[in-house]
Design a protein around this motif. Structure first.
Motif, mmCIF file in Angstrom:
data_model
loop_
_atom_site.group_PDB
_atom_site.id
_atom_site.type_symbol
_atom_site.label_atom_id
_atom_site.label_comp_id
_atom_site.label_asym_id
_atom_site.label_seq_id
_atom_site.Cartn_x
_atom_site.Cartn_y
_atom_site.Cartn_z
ATOM 1 N N LYS A 180 4.310 -2.650 -7.116
ATOM 2 C CA LYS A 180 3.911 -4.045 -7.328
ATOM 3 C C LYS A 180 2.628 -4.083 -8.172
ATOM 4 O O LYS A 180 1.774 -3.202 -8.024
ATOM 5 C CB LYS A 180 3.602 -4.708 -5.990
ATOM 6 N N PRO A 181 2.438 -5.129 -8.963
ATOM 7 C CA PRO A 181 1.199 -5.213 -9.758
ATOM 8 C C PRO A 181 -0.055 -5.271 -8.883
ATOM 9 O O PRO A 181 -1.140 -4.932 -9.314
ATOM 10 C CB PRO A 181 1.362 -6.513 -10.557
ATOM 11 N N SER A 182 0.111 -5.692 -7.634
ATOM 12 C CA SER A 182 -1.045 -5.763 -6.723
ATOM 13 C C SER A 182 -1.168 -4.501 -5.864
ATOM 14 O O SER A 182 -2.093 -4.396 -5.044
ATOM 15 C CB SER A 182 -0.870 -6.962 -5.793
ATOM 16 N N ALA B 60 -1.616 8.917 -16.342
ATOM 17 C CA ALA B 60 -0.737 7.769 -16.092
ATOM 18 C C ALA B 60 -1.399 6.790 -15.133
ATOM 19 O O ALA B 60 -1.294 5.565 -15.294
ATOM 20 C CB ALA B 60 0.600 8.254 -15.527
ATOM 21 N N LEU B 61 -2.096 7.319 -14.139
ATOM 22 C CA LEU B 61 -2.776 6.439 -13.174
ATOM 23 C C LEU B 61 -3.888 5.652 -13.871
ATOM 24 O O LEU B 61 -4.038 4.441 -13.654
ATOM 25 C CB LEU B 61 -3.362 7.259 -12.012
ATOM 26 N N TYR B 62 -4.646 6.342 -14.716
ATOM 27 C CA TYR B 62 -5.724 5.659 -15.446
ATOM 28 C C TYR B 62 -5.155 4.480 -16.232
ATOM 29 O O TYR B 62 -5.664 3.360 -16.162
ATOM 30 C CB TYR B 62 -6.437 6.660 -16.360
ATOM 31 N N GLU B 63 -4.075 4.744 -16.958
ATOM 32 C CA GLU B 63 -3.485 3.677 -17.782
ATOM 33 C C GLU B 63 -2.942 2.541 -16.915
ATOM 34 O O GLU B 63 -3.097 1.367 -17.239
ATOM 35 C CB GLU B 63 -2.368 4.251 -18.665
ATOM 36 N N ALA B 64 -2.336 2.914 -15.786
ATOM 37 C CA ALA B 64 -1.756 1.890 -14.899
ATOM 38 C C ALA B 64 -2.837 1.006 -14.294
ATOM 39 O O ALA B 64 -2.664 -0.211 -14.160
ATOM 40 C CB ALA B 64 -0.944 2.564 -13.802
ATOM 41 N N ASP C 145 -4.384 -1.153 -17.222
ATOM 42 C CA ASP C 145 -3.494 -2.209 -17.714
ATOM 43 C C ASP C 145 -2.953 -3.084 -16.581
ATOM 44 O O ASP C 145 -2.009 -3.851 -16.787
ATOM 45 C CB ASP C 145 -2.319 -1.582 -18.481
ATOM 46 N N GLN C 146 -3.520 -2.919 -15.398
ATOM 47 C CA GLN C 146 -3.092 -3.665 -14.202
ATOM 48 C C GLN C 146 -1.593 -3.575 -13.917
ATOM 49 O O GLN C 146 -0.959 -4.552 -13.484
ATOM 50 C CB GLN C 146 -3.533 -5.123 -14.308
ATOM 51 N N VAL C 147 -1.049 -2.413 -14.187
ATOM 52 C CA VAL C 147 0.335 -2.139 -13.766
ATOM 53 C C VAL C 147 0.354 -2.048 -12.240
ATOM 54 O O VAL C 147 1.292 -2.486 -11.579
ATOM 55 C CB VAL C 147 0.831 -0.814 -14.399
ATOM 56 N N ILE C 148 -0.703 -1.470 -11.657
ATOM 57 C CA ILE C 148 -0.928 -1.550 -10.208
ATOM 58 C C ILE C 148 -2.346 -2.094 -9.998
ATOM 59 O O ILE C 148 -3.154 -2.145 -10.937
ATOM 60 C CB ILE C 148 -0.743 -0.197 -9.478
ATOM 61 N N GLY C 149 -2.629 -2.479 -8.744
ATOM 62 C CA GLY C 149 -3.891 -3.181 -8.498
ATOM 63 C C GLY C 149 -5.097 -2.281 -8.301
ATOM 64 O O GLY C 149 -6.190 -2.565 -8.809
ATOM 65 N N TYR C 150 -4.921 -1.174 -7.549
ATOM 66 C CA TYR C 150 -6.094 -0.442 -7.096
ATOM 67 C C TYR C 150 -5.669 0.974 -6.726
ATOM 68 O O TYR C 150 -4.505 1.208 -6.371
ATOM 69 C CB TYR C 150 -6.637 -1.109 -5.825
ATOM 70 N N ALA C 151 -6.591 1.896 -6.774
ATOM 71 C CA ALA C 151 -6.320 3.241 -6.242
ATOM 72 C C ALA C 151 -7.542 3.699 -5.458
ATOM 73 O O ALA C 151 -8.683 3.366 -5.797
ATOM 74 C CB ALA C 151 -6.021 4.222 -7.369
ATOM 75 N N ALA C 152 -7.270 4.444 -4.402
ATOM 76 C CA ALA C 152 -8.348 5.038 -3.606
ATOM 77 C C ALA C 152 -7.992 6.509 -3.424
ATOM 78 O O ALA C 152 -6.973 6.848 -2.823
ATOM 79 C CB ALA C 152 -8.468 4.330 -2.267
ATOM 80 N N LEU C 153 -8.830 7.355 -3.999
ATOM 81 C CA LEU C 153 -8.482 8.782 -4.111
ATOM 82 C C LEU C 153 -9.516 9.653 -3.415
ATOM 83 O O LEU C 153 -10.714 9.528 -3.679
ATOM 84 C CB LEU C 153 -8.440 9.191 -5.589
ATOM 85 N N ASP C 154 -9.034 10.553 -2.565
ATOM 86 C CA ASP C 154 -9.944 11.563 -2.015
ATOM 87 C C ASP C 154 -9.786 12.869 -2.776
ATOM 88 O O ASP C 154 -10.576 13.792 -2.611
ATOM 89 C CB ASP C 154 -9.631 11.787 -0.529
ATOM 90 N N VAL C 155 -8.723 12.924 -3.578
ATOM 91 C CA VAL C 155 -8.416 14.138 -4.342
ATOM 92 C C VAL C 155 -8.086 13.708 -5.765
ATOM 93 O O VAL C 155 -7.563 12.618 -5.982
ATOM 94 C CB VAL C 155 -7.226 14.896 -3.705
ATOM 95 N N THR C 156 -8.417 14.569 -6.721
ATOM 96 C CA THR C 156 -8.214 14.209 -8.126
ATOM 97 C C THR C 156 -7.695 15.424 -8.892
ATOM 98 O O THR C 156 -7.737 16.549 -8.390
ATOM 99 C CB THR C 156 -9.546 13.750 -8.766
ATOM 100 N N ASP C 157 -7.265 15.176 -10.084
ATOM 101 C CA ASP C 157 -6.843 16.258 -10.975
ATOM 102 C C ASP C 157 -7.385 15.923 -12.361
ATOM 103 O O ASP C 157 -6.902 14.960 -12.961
ATOM 104 C CB ASP C 157 -5.317 16.345 -10.987
ATOM 105 N N PRO C 158 -8.387 16.650 -12.870
ATOM 106 C CA PRO C 158 -8.971 17.847 -12.264
ATOM 107 C C PRO C 158 -9.870 17.501 -11.086
ATOM 108 O O PRO C 158 -10.244 16.347 -10.888
ATOM 109 C CB PRO C 158 -9.796 18.435 -13.410
ATOM 110 N N GLU C 159 -10.203 18.563 -10.333
ATOM 111 C CA GLU C 159 -11.111 18.406 -9.208
ATOM 112 C C GLU C 159 -12.178 19.482 -9.285
ATOM 113 O O GLU C 159 -11.812 20.663 -9.344
ATOM 114 C CB GLU C 159 -10.302 18.523 -7.910
ATOM 115 N N PHE D 170 0.870 -1.177 0.000
ATOM 116 C CA PHE D 170 0.000 0.000 0.000
ATOM 117 C C PHE D 170 0.910 1.231 0.000
ATOM 118 O O PHE D 170 1.867 1.282 0.767
ATOM 119 C CB PHE D 170 -0.888 0.027 1.254
ATOM 120 N N VAL D 171 0.595 2.182 -0.845
ATOM 121 C CA VAL D 171 1.385 3.418 -0.914
ATOM 122 C C VAL D 171 0.428 4.580 -0.639
ATOM 123 O O VAL D 171 -0.570 4.750 -1.347
ATOM 124 C CB VAL D 171 2.030 3.592 -2.312
#
Ligand code: DGY
Length: 327
Positions: free
Chosen positions: A230-232, A248-252, A255-269, A206-207
């Motif tokens: 990690k891919p997970s 880049a996050l959308y593509e990742a 394409d399952q370059v990473i497993g999941y994202a949880a965002l409270d902030v976005t760009d654009p917002e 988790f990052v």
């Protein structure tokens, strides 16, 4: 005696507004959305103070529109990337923020996002509501264990440390990235290890991002750094949207370059409802609410009002981000 004129860029909780109204002649923008730019420029004319929200850019043009009466800018947030601090400092205008009171509330939410992503809570809710739950299933909505996993914290300030404190309760291994790894007694106490960014990204399950937005942190998470994860891996962002390159996050994630994202902030917002990111199942998006508890938003309102009034009185702000103005 006449009261000092101030412009409040949105209505905040009464805990703060009552203080502002008592001391000032307050023009409070009551719209649900931030004032349009031209309205902001008009309404600040001649004011002595601005109480701003992070949804309004307070740049040199706004300060110039306010004019030489301007004595203080008080931001209703701990982050202040919406304010041109060098411009305020050049003009001798102190800028206040609201640190400390939102630390635990924000860390609680960051950890809630971590858990929700790990155990796919939002997907599960959508699944149940859609009438897809027909039986218990051995491989239904499998997720990741949190206990014993490795958490990488980018930015080991107040909220980053709050995240570490919570992770301790889950026996997580805690890595953090802080440029040059200055000695940190709290890290030593809890056994957290300062590592370089590459090591953190390569080793963490988790990052979680907890850095302010500035030139150094803009797109810190990009195509290249996402590929180090990690891919997970699960990415959590409760800091500022532009710290992560959205494309880049959308593509990742796609394409399952990473497993999941949880965002409270976005760009654009805010993120537009038709943004491709929102078509993915492996992402949770919340509308910038990490500090949104009744108690915390009340404390932020009081602090913002106190900063504003101190500035109007010519006193040092209790929480000032550009103390150089005091020479
Ligand atoms: C802040 O204070 O900077 C948050 O993003 C909103 O509470």
């Amino acid at each position: 005696m006449s009261k000092p004129k101030v412009f409040v860029t949105r209505s905040i909780l009464d805990a703060g507004l009552d203080i502002v109204r008592d001391f000032c002649e307050a023009d409070i923008w009551s719209g649900e959305l931030p004032p349009p730019r031209e309205v902001l420029l008009e309404r600040v004319k001649g004011v002595e103070g601005i109480l701003s929200l992070l949804t309004s850019q307070i740049d040199d043009e706004v300060m110039a529109a306010a004019g030489t009466n301007l004595k203080v800018i008080s931001n209703y947030a701990v982050g202040y990337d919406n304010i041109d601090i060098p411009a305020a400092t050049r003009r001798g205008v102190p800028v206040g923020n609201t640190p400390g009171v939102l630390t635990d509330t924000t860390a609680d939410f960051a950890f809630a996002l971590l858990m929700a992503a790990a155990r796919r809570v939002v997907e599960a809710d959508v699944y149940a509501r859609a009438g897809k739950w027909r039986t218990w299933g051995p491989s239904l909505l499998l997720g990741q264990d949190i206990t014993g996993a490795t958490l990488g914290i980018i930015g080991f300030g107040r909220i980053g440390k709050g995240m570490a404190k919570r992770a301790q309760g889950f026996d997580m291994e805690i890595l953090y990235y802080s440029p040059n790894c200055p000695p940190d007694p709290y890290a030593a106490e809890i056994g957290a290890h300062c590592v370089d960014l590459t090591t953190l990204l390569e080793r963490s399950d988790f990052v979680s991002v907890h850095v302010p937005l500035n030139d150094q942190t803009h797109h810190l998470i990009n195509k290249e750094t996402l590929r180090m994860m990690k891919p997970s891996a699960v990415l959590i962002n409760t800091a500022r949207g532009p710290v992560v390159d959205t494309e880049a996050l959308y593509e990742a994630l796609r394409d399952q370059v990473i497993g999941y994202a949880a965002l409270d902030v976005t760009d654009p917002e805010p993120i537009p409802a038709d943004h491709p990111l929102l078509e993915l199942e492996n992402v949770i998006v919340a509308p910038h609410i990490a500090s949104a508890s009744y108690a915390t938003r009340g404390k932020m309102a009081t602090m913002a009002a106190e900063n504003l009034i101190a500035g109007l009185k010519g006193e040092h702000l209790p929480n000032c981000v550009n103390p150089q103005v005091y020479g």
